[in-house]
Design a protein around this motif. Structure first.
Motif, PDB file in Angstrom:
ATOM      1  N   GLN A  25      29.428  28.099  -3.249  1.00 34.32           N
ATOM      2  CA  GLN A  25      28.803  27.357  -2.155  1.00 34.32           C
ATOM      3  C   GLN A  25      28.768  28.189  -0.880  1.00 34.32           C
ATOM      4  N   LEU A  28      25.935  30.583  -1.353  1.00 38.02           N
ATOM      5  CA  LEU A  28      24.665  29.884  -1.172  1.00 38.02           C
ATOM      6  C   LEU A  28      24.410  29.573   0.298  1.00 38.02           C
ATOM      7  N   PHE A  32      21.094  30.846   2.018  1.00 40.78           N
ATOM      8  CA  PHE A  32      20.121  29.888   2.553  1.00 40.78           C
ATOM      9  C   PHE A  32      19.993  30.004   4.068  1.00 40.78           C
ATOM     10  N   MET A  35      17.788  33.024   4.687  1.00 40.93           N
ATOM     11  CA  MET A  35      16.395  32.711   4.362  1.00 40.93           C
ATOM     12  C   MET A  35      15.777  31.805   5.420  1.00 40.93           C
ATOM     13  N   HIS A  36      16.570  30.859   5.911  1.00 39.36           N
ATOM     14  CA  HIS A  36      16.059  29.944   6.935  1.00 39.36           C
ATOM     15  C   HIS A  36      15.734  30.693   8.226  1.00 39.36           C
ATOM     16  N   THR A  39      12.627  32.764   7.748  1.00 42.02           N
ATOM     17  CA  THR A  39      11.446  31.894   7.701  1.00 42.02           C
ATOM     18  C   THR A  39      11.008  31.483   9.104  1.00 42.02           C
ATOM     19  N   THR A  75      10.590  23.741   6.968  1.00 40.13           N
ATOM     20  CA  THR A  75      11.915  24.253   6.619  1.00 40.13           C
ATOM     21  C   THR A  75      12.997  23.678   7.525  1.00 40.13           C
ATOM     22  N   VAL A  79      16.326  22.332   5.537  1.00 36.83           N
ATOM     23  CA  VAL A  79      17.425  23.290   5.401  1.00 36.83           C
ATOM     24  C   VAL A  79      18.618  23.015   6.324  1.00 36.83           C
ATOM     25  N   LEU A  83      22.508  22.830   5.029  1.00 34.65           N
ATOM     26  CA  LEU A  83      23.533  23.782   5.445  1.00 34.65           C
ATOM     27  C   LEU A  83      24.758  23.065   6.018  1.00 34.65           C
ATOM     28  N   VAL A 277      14.009  24.635  -4.357  1.00 32.23           N
ATOM     29  CA  VAL A 277      14.433  25.782  -3.546  1.00 32.23           C
ATOM     30  C   VAL A 277      13.260  26.738  -3.360  1.00 32.23           C
ATOM     31  N   THR A 280      10.720  24.892  -0.839  1.00 29.76           N
ATOM     32  CA  THR A 280      11.257  24.528   0.474  1.00 29.76           C
ATOM     33  C   THR A 280      11.779  25.733   1.249  1.00 29.76           C
ATOM     34  N   MET A 281      12.144  26.803   0.541  1.00 27.79           N
ATOM     35  CA  MET A 281      12.720  27.961   1.231  1.00 27.79           C
ATOM     36  C   MET A 281      12.008  29.266   0.923  1.00 27.79           C
TER      37      MET A 281
END
Length: 314
Positions: A25, A28, A32, A35-36, A39, A75, A79, A83, A277, A280-281
């Motif tokens: 986790q 991840l 994430f 990536m956010h 983005t 996003t 996201v 998170l 995923v 959305t990402m």
């Protein structure tokens, strides 16, 4: 009224990724979060580059700026909450918050759908009807197309959200997903959801099949026009203006069809979460790279913008 009170007085539990070991986790969370940030920064850079460069004030980039803004909002709808859930291990989301997240998710997904169709139509007019391009894609028409896309997406999403608000949830309130998506929510309903599913299917035809048909129609004519160009260099030049958009369309519709165009009885939470995923990402993150790396005008505008930022800092 009794059903209404029973339905709105609880929290949902977003259990996506909660079964993963704590170490995974954390990995991840970092992935994430990265990536956010990429983005949001990438799409904002696209918007700033288009708004600051006079040469990009044309219909194609007007729709691209709208798409980048929609992806940024999209996003940010999904996201950040995910998170927070991973970081705090508190997976609750209020009933109202869940419906609001579902509304913005659907509205922005539909908006992407409409905008991709508008961009395909723009390329069709530019390549197949070049003499009429200035008249057909004038600023007033572009603004009307964009405004209609925003209005229709909001209206369709609101109607589905209103119907979902009438659904009674009497069973488990644990959603095996990382956001309030429609298929896992329907799995928790203890009442008949036939009306909702018929409405959703009707809207899917109106908001999915029609824009996709517009995209396919546009590219069928574009390919026909390209094949009639005698020189290989001319074919490559024309096709290069559509390559970026075609890549985004394939990625967008491919993931959407995997989740939503299947019977609710065959819906798999694990598969739905993995594919989610992607759209959305991954898709919103890749869009700025696809459009900037394959487009000379965009690259020039971005480098000019970054040069101005650097000079202002110094």
């Amino acid at each position: 009224m009794g059903i209404r009170n029973r339905t709105t007085s609880f929290d949902f539990l977003l259990m996506g990724f909660s079964e993963y070991p704590r170490e995974q986790q954390f990995l991840l969370f970092g992935l994430f979060l990265g990536m956010h940030l990429v983005t949001v920064l990438g799409n904002l850079l696209i918007i700033l580059a288009i708004s600051s460069d006079q040469h990009l004030h044309i219909p194609m980039y007007f729709f691209l700026a709208n798409l980048s803004f929609a992806d940024t909002c999209f996003t940010c709808t999904i996201v950040p909450k995910m998170l927070v859930n991973i970081h705090t291990q508190h997976h609750t989301i209020s009933y109202t918050g869940c419906l609001m997240q579902m509304y913005f998710f659907m509205a922005l997904t539909l908006l992407d759908d409409f905008l991709l169709a508008m961009m395909a139509y723009d390329r069709y007019v530019a390549i197949c009807l070049p003499l009429h391009y200035t008249m057909v894609m004038c600023p007033q028409h572009c603004l009307l197309l964009a405004s209609t896309s925003w209005f229709c997406a909001s209206l369709l999403a609101f109607s589905l959200t209103l119907l979902m608000a009438q659904v009674s949830f009497c069973a488990s309130h644990s959603i095996p997903h990382f956001f309030c998506d429609v298929p896992p929510l329907l799995k928790l309903a203890c009442a008949d959801t036939h009306i909702f599913q018929v409405t959703m299917l009707t809207e899917a035809v109106l908001s999915g099949i029609i824009p996709l048909s517009c995209v396919l129609f546009s590219y069928a004519h574009i390919m026909h026009t390209i094949l009639r160009i005698p020189s290989a260099g001319g074919k490559h030049k024309v096709f290069s203006t559509c390559g970026s958009h075609l890549s985004v369309v394939t990625l967008f519709y491919g993931t959407i069809f995997l989740v939503y165009f299947q019977p609710s009885s065959s819906y798999s939470a694990d598969t739905g979460m993995i594919v989610s995923v992607m759209y959305t990402m991954v898709t919103p993150m890749l869009n700025p790279f696809i459009y900037s790396l394959r487009n000379r005008d965009m690259k020039r505008a971005i480098w000019r913008l970054l040069g101005l930022v650097k000079c202002s800092i110094q």
